[in-house]
Design a protein around this motif. Structure first.
Motif, PDB file in Angstrom:
ATOM      1  N   THR A  86       0.823  -1.222   0.000  1.00 49.51           N
ATOM      2  CA  THR A  86       0.000   0.000   0.000  1.00 49.51           C
ATOM      3  C   THR A  86       0.851   1.263   0.000  1.00 49.51           C
ATOM      4  OG1 THR A  86      -0.159   0.170   2.424  1.00 49.51           O
ATOM      5  CG2 THR A  86      -1.798  -1.208   1.289  1.00 49.51           C
ATOM      6  N   LYS A  87       2.157   1.123   0.098  1.00 55.66           N
ATOM      7  CA  LYS A  87       3.013   2.300   0.057  1.00 55.66           C
ATOM      8  C   LYS A  87       3.034   2.891  -1.354  1.00 55.66           C
ATOM      9  CE  LYS A  87       6.026   0.933   3.875  1.00 55.66           C
ATOM     10  NZ  LYS A  87       7.408   0.610   4.304  1.00 55.66           N
ATOM     11  N   PRO A  88       3.351   4.198  -1.486  1.00 55.39           N
ATOM     12  CA  PRO A  88       3.378   4.808  -2.821  1.00 55.39           C
ATOM     13  C   PRO A  88       4.205   3.973  -3.799  1.00 55.39           C
ATOM     14  CG  PRO A  88       3.617   6.484  -1.154  1.00 55.39           C
ATOM     15  CD  PRO A  88       3.663   5.171  -0.418  1.00 55.39           C
ATOM     16  N   GLY A  89       3.624   3.714  -4.949  1.00 54.67           N
ATOM     17  CA  GLY A  89       4.272   2.878  -5.947  1.00 54.67           C
ATOM     18  C   GLY A  89       3.906   1.417  -5.850  1.00 54.67           C
ATOM     19  N   GLY A  90       3.299   1.012  -4.718  1.00 53.70           N
ATOM     20  CA  GLY A  90       2.904  -0.378  -4.546  1.00 53.70           C
ATOM     21  C   GLY A  90       1.617  -0.687  -5.291  1.00 53.70           C
ATOM     22  N   GLU A  91       1.390  -1.966  -5.571  1.00 49.87           N
ATOM     23  CA  GLU A  91       0.231  -2.364  -6.380  1.00 49.87           C
ATOM     24  C   GLU A  91      -1.094  -2.145  -5.672  1.00 49.87           C
ATOM     25  OE1 GLU A  91      -0.043  -6.772  -6.845  1.00 49.87           O
ATOM     26  OE2 GLU A  91       1.856  -6.741  -5.742  1.00 49.87           O
ATOM     27  N   TRP A  92      -1.083  -2.026  -4.339  1.00 56.77           N
ATOM     28  CA  TRP A  92      -2.327  -1.795  -3.607  1.00 56.77           C
ATOM     29  C   TRP A  92      -2.527  -0.333  -3.231  1.00 56.77           C
ATOM     30  CZ3 TRP A  92      -2.355  -6.229   0.614  1.00 56.77           C
ATOM     31  CH2 TRP A  92      -2.375  -7.475  -0.045  1.00 56.77           C
ATOM     32  N   HIS A  93      -1.577   0.514  -3.528  1.00 56.49           N
ATOM     33  CA  HIS A  93      -1.626   1.887  -3.030  1.00 56.49           C
ATOM     34  C   HIS A  93      -2.867   2.646  -3.483  1.00 56.49           C
ATOM     35  CE1 HIS A  93      -0.303   5.813  -1.647  1.00 56.49           C
ATOM     36  NE2 HIS A  93      -0.519   6.287  -2.856  1.00 56.49           N
ATOM     37  N   GLU A  94      -3.120   2.668  -4.767  1.00 57.30           N
ATOM     38  CA  GLU A  94      -4.232   3.467  -5.277  1.00 57.30           C
ATOM     39  C   GLU A  94      -5.594   2.980  -4.775  1.00 57.30           C
ATOM     40  OE1 GLU A  94      -4.198   4.205  -9.432  1.00 57.30           O
ATOM     41  OE2 GLU A  94      -2.181   5.072  -9.429  1.00 57.30           O
ATOM     42  N   PRO A  95      -5.910   1.685  -4.826  1.00 54.31           N
ATOM     43  CA  PRO A  95      -7.229   1.272  -4.336  1.00 54.31           C
ATOM     44  C   PRO A  95      -7.438   1.535  -2.844  1.00 54.31           C
ATOM     45  CG  PRO A  95      -5.900  -0.634  -4.937  1.00 54.31           C
ATOM     46  CD  PRO A  95      -5.192   0.563  -5.458  1.00 54.31           C
TER      47      PRO A  95
END
Length: 268
Positions: A86-95
């Motif tokens: 969920t950190k910036p750039g991670g695949e879960w960050h935006e959702p």
């Protein structure tokens, strides 16, 4: 931290008139929610005799106890939010970012057997506590929920009250409102809100220490007098600074009235 929007609006949310907590923040097609899947297997049938006189075996685990299942759901919801992805750039960050910017809705569903195994393939985190298992999935638009999730039932199952005993020392406690009955699914969503709000207000040191313990927490139902004494009332800042207590106030979309405080979470 990705939960900063929760901390920023916490006090203002508690101060809203009850009817305003239920106002939608998005059009129906843009409503976002976190699916929380509770593993609730059927009870194993009574042993039956075989031709050789041996009892037939059933490999299914027994139904979970209510308290461990709620504790697993509470930890899983927070584990998704604070996952490295969920950190910036991670695949879960935006959702996750888009979800926490509005109502932090959760929809709890029950699964068993192959349906439980199927949701393990979806992005999320599974937590197991004392034989109870819950999986929180990466939030998204409700209209886009995967079929593996949409086919699962939201209601229809309940677990009997249990007696978990005193909460362990130095463990955050999530206290369910003793005057507001909730199904296990509703309670699972509410304690998930509680861990998220608690984490949003913690400093980095305490949050890191909690993460090392797998976000373990205790879910309990206090006596009405204890609930009343801990309730933040009109001064949430004082309740946090003096008693390390936060309140979960529900929008009232299901089961409870808008503005109901469903959970008090206390850092210990």
């Amino acid at each position: 931290m990705i939960l900063e929007p929760l901390a920023a609006r916490y006090a203002s949310w508690l101060g809203l008139p009850a009817e305003e907590t239920a106002l939608p923040e998005a059009s129906p097609d843009e409503v976002r929610a976190m699916p929380v899947i509770l593993r609730m297997e059927k009870p194993a049938p009574s042993p039956t005799a075989t031709l050789k006189g041996h009892a037939a075996r059933d490999s299914r685990p027994p139904p979970p106890a209510r308290t461990p299942l709620l504790e697993a759901a509470a930890a899983a919801a927070l584990a998704v939010c604070l996952d490295e992805r969920t950190k910036p750039g991670g695949e879960w960050h935006e959702p996750v970012r888009d979800w926490v910017s509005g109502h932090i809705r959760k929809v709890a569903r029950r699964a068993r057997g192959t349906h439980w195994q199927a949701v393990q393939e979806l992005p999320g985190v599974t937590i197991s506590i004392d034989g109870a298992e819950a999986r929180a999935l990466v939030p998204g638009r409700v209209v886009d929920v995967p079929k593996e999730v949409s086919r699962l039932q939201i209601s229809g199952s309940e677990l009997p009250p249990d007696e978990p005993g005193p909460a362990p020392a130095s463990t955050p406690v999530l206290m369910l409102n003793p005057r507001v009955p909730m199904t296990v699914g509703k309670a699972a969503a509410q304690v998930g809100h509680g861990t998220m709000l608690l984490a949003a207000l913690l400093d980095e040191h305490r949050l890191s220490a909690w993460a090392e313990r797998g976000f373990r927490c205790a879910v309990r139902v206090p006596e009405p007098l204890e609930w009343a004494e801990l309730h933040p009332g009109a001064n949430p800042a004082q309740a946090w600074s003096e008693r390390s207590v936060i309140a979960v106030r529900d929008a009232g979309f299901t089961e409870v009235d808008p503005g109901t405080v469903t959970v008090l979470a206390q850092w210990r």
